[in-house]
Design an enzyme around this catalytic site. Structure first.
Site, short mmCIF file in Angstrom:
data_model
loop_
_atom_site.label_atom_id
_atom_site.label_comp_id
_atom_site.label_asym_id
_atom_site.label_seq_id
_atom_site.Cartn_x
_atom_site.Cartn_y
_atom_site.Cartn_z
N HIS A 106 0.83 -1.19 0.00
CA HIS A 106 0.00 0.00 0.00
C HIS A 106 0.87 1.25 0.00
O HIS A 106 1.97 1.26 0.55
CB HIS A 106 -0.92 0.02 1.22
CG HIS A 106 -1.97 -1.04 1.18
ND1 HIS A 106 -1.70 -2.37 1.35
CD2 HIS A 106 -3.32 -0.96 0.96
CE1 HIS A 106 -2.82 -3.08 1.26
NE2 HIS A 106 -3.82 -2.24 1.02
N HIS A 128 -11.76 0.95 1.08
CA HIS A 128 -10.80 -0.04 1.57
C HIS A 128 -9.90 0.57 2.65
O HIS A 128 -8.68 0.63 2.53
CB HIS A 128 -9.96 -0.58 0.41
CG HIS A 128 -9.13 -1.77 0.81
ND1 HIS A 128 -9.68 -2.96 1.20
CD2 HIS A 128 -7.78 -1.94 0.89
CE1 HIS A 128 -8.72 -3.82 1.49
NE2 HIS A 128 -7.56 -3.22 1.31
#
Length: 490
Positions: A106, A128
Site C-alpha cells: 500500500h 478499503h
C-alpha cells in the site's frame, strides 16, 4: 541449480513444516527459529496457535508485517496488552515482544496525493480503509485543493452505500459524407439526423448509406412479407385504407404486374390473387408499426358495417335479369371515404381539395376563438420604379420605410382589442400581442395535425424499395377502371 538437477525451492536454512498433529507444540519446544505463518490478522490458524504457545515466554517475539483491521488479534496485540484471550476463552499472559514492520504494498499519503495530481480527477472516492483514517485523508485532500482553489470532491461512502456521480461534458461529432455536403440551416431548431459512429473516443455522424464507404461495415435490410386472405374487392380495400391513412399510392408491380398500393410510403399491399393480399415492408421500428395497423385494417374489412353498406345490391323481385346499373358489386372512386384526402381521382381538383382542408382549419379555429375573418388581397398594380438614391419622390428616407408586404391570403383572429394574422401561404402567425400570437400559433399547429391525414403527418425514414414504381400517377379511364403505373428506384 536447474542444470545441476537441484530443486531451487529447497533451501539450506528454510524448510516447509509438515502439517502433522501437534506440530505447533513441536516447533515451540524445539530449537530457536523464525516461523512465517498466516493469517496475518492472527484470528485463527497456524499463526494464532503459535502465538498462544509463545506468548508467555519473554524470549519470543512477534513481528506484524501487514495492515491489521480493527477488532482483530493482530490489531489488539500491537497495543502490547498484559494478557490476551485464547481461542478457547482462556486468559494467556503476554510477555513476548511485539513489533510492526510494514511489508505491505500500500502507498502512503504523499504517494496517493502525487497519483491523484497526475490523474487530475474531479472526484476522489476513498474505499478499503478504516473510517477514521479515511476521514483524516479526506480532510487533508480537501484542505489541499481548497488552498489551490480547485473544485475537487472527495467521497467516503460506507459499505453498501450508493454513490451517484454526475459528469457534464460536451461531445463533438464530425459530419462526413453526404451529410457534410448538405449541411442544415444554421438555426436553433435545425436538426441533423444520421448514424453516430464512435471509435477511439471520437465521434462521426454520417448517412446510413455511407456506412460501407467510410467504415467498411456492411448493411442489410430485412424484408417482411405477410399474406392475408380477403373476401372483398380491391376497390373496397382501397376505400378502407384511404379512410384510415388519407391517401395511398396505387400502381402496378413492374415484375409481376400485380396491382399494388403503397401505404404511408412504407408498406406495399399487393393483390396477388382474387382472395389473397401480400404485404411487404422493410423492417424498422416505424415501418413495423405501420404494417401492424395496415394488417388490423385489412382484418376488419369483412366485419365492418361500412363494407356491408357499400357492397349491398338491390334485388329485383320479378326475378328478371338485373342490369349492370342495378348491381353494385364494388365501391368505386365516386364514393370516396369521408376521411380520405380529397384527390383528383375522387372528383376533386387540387384547388377544391385545398379549400376543403382550409374550411376544416377555420372550423377548428372558430371552436377556440369564435368567429374569424378571411382576408383575400386584391391584385395590386405594378409599383413605380423609384429613381436611384436613398430618398423617394416625397423626400422620405427609404432605408427607414418598411417594404410593403406582398398580397397573401390570411385568417384574422381577434380577441378583445388584440389581433393576430395567420399567413395561409407560409402558415405563420403575426401580431402585436405576444400572448395571443403564441396561443394562435399553438392552436394552428393542433389544427394542422388534427385535420391532416396520417399519410401527411408521417414520413418514414425507411422507404419501401421492394416494388418498382414511378412516383407519379398515369390516369387512364378504361372500362370505368383507373389503370395506373407507378415506378421508383427505391
Amino acid at each position: 541449480r536447474f542444470e545441476k538437477r537441484d530443486n531451487p525451492f529447497v533451501f539450506k536454512y528454510i524448510s516447509s513444516l509438515p502439517h502433522s498433529r501437534n506440530w505447533e507444540k513441536k516447533v515451540a519446544d524445539g530449537p530457536p527459529c523464525v516461523v512465517l505463518a498466516s493469517p496475518g490478522f492472527l484470528h485463527t490458524g497456524a499463526s494464532r496457535e503459535l502465538l498462544e504457545l509463545w506468548a508467555p515466554d519473554s524470549r519470543n517475539g512477534l513481528i506484524i508485517t501487514g495492515y491489521s483491521v480493527e477488532g482483530t488479534m493482530a490489531r489488539d496485540i500491537m497495543n502490547e496488552p498484559d494478557e490476551i484471550t485464547g481461542l478457547r476463552g482462556n486468559t494467556i499472559p503476554r510477555r513476548l515482544s511485539v513489533r510492526y514492520v510494514s511489508f505491505s504494498a500500500h502507498v502512503d499519503y504523499s504517494q496517493n496525493a502525487e497519483f491523484i495530481d497526475l490523474i487530475g480527477a474531479k472526484h476522489i472516492v476513498l474505499v478499503h480503509g478504516e473510517q477514521t483514517a479515511m476521514g483524516r485523508l479526506r480532510g487533508a485532500l480537501q484542505s489541499k485543493y481548497k488552498d489551490r482553489d480547485e473544485d475537487v470532491k472527495v467521497h467516503t461512502p460506507r459499505n453498501l452505500e450508493t454513490l451517484n456521480l454526475t459528469f457534464r461534458g460536451e461531445r463533438v461529432a464530425k459530419a462526413i459524407g453526404s451529410l457534410a455536403n448538405n449541411p442544415p440551416p444554421t438555426s436553433a431548431e435545425s436538426l441533423l439526423s444520421g448514424l453516430l459512429v464512435s471509435k477511439d473516443y471520437s465521434y462521426t455522424l454520417l448517412d446510413p448509406k455511407d456506412l460501407r464507404e467510410f467504415t467498411g461495415l456492411s448493411t442489410s435490410d430485412v424484408l417482411q412479407m405477410v399474406r392475408i386472405a380477403i373476401g372483398c374487392s380491391w376497390e373496397l380495400v382501397r376505400w378502407h385504407l384511404e379512410g384510415m391513412y388519407g391517401f395511398v399510392q396505387e400502381g402496378l408491380d413492374k415484375e409481376s404486374g400485380a396491382r399494388v398500393m403503397r401505404v404511408m410510403g412504407a408498406v406495399d399491399v399487393k393483390h396477388i390473387s382474387e382472395t389473397e393480399l401480400m404485404l411487404e415492408w422493410i423492417a424498422s421500428a416505424s415501418n413495423d408499426m405501420v404494417a401492424d395497423s395496415v394488417i388490423a385494417v385489412l382484418m376488419g374489412i369483412d366485419s365492418s358495417p361500412a363494407s356491408v353498406k357499400l357492397t349491398n345490391s338491390p334485388h329485383s323481385h320479378d326475378h328478371d335479369e338485373a342490369t349492370s346499373e342495378d348491381v353494385k358489386p364494388d365501391v368505386k372512386h365516386q364514393h370516396p371515404h369521408p376521411h380520405a384526402n380529397k384527390q383528383s381521382d375522387h372528383g376533386y381538383s387540387p384547388e377544391e381539395a385545398a379549400v376543403f382542408r382550409l374550411e376544416r382549419i377555420i372550423h377548428f379555429l372558430e371552436a377556440h376563438f369564435g368567429d374569424v375573418q378571411m382576408y383575400e388581397p386584391k391584385p395590386e398594380p405594378e409599383p413605380e420604379v423609384q429613381p436611384e438614391g436613398d430618398v423617394d419622390m416625397n423626400g422620405e428616407d427609404l432605408a427607414e420605410t418598411p417594404a410593403p408586404a406582398p398580397g397573401e391570403p390570411a385568417i384574422i383572429v381577434k380577441l378583445d382589442d388584440n389581433e393576430a394574422r395567420i399567413n395561409l401561404i407560409r402558415m405563420t402567425v403575426h401580431g402585436d400581442s405576444e400572448p395571443l400570437r403564441r396561443r394562435v400559433e399553438s392552436v394552428l399547429q393542433m389544427a394542422i395535425a388534427t385535420t391532416g391525414s396520417l399519410a401527411e403527418q408521417f414520413t418514414s425514414a425507411d422507404r419501401n424499395p421492394t416494388s418498382d414504381y414511378e412516383d407519379a400517377r398515369v390516369a387512364a379511364a378504361q372500362e370505368g377502371q383507373d389503370e395506373t403505373k407507378l415506378t421508383t428506384s427505391g
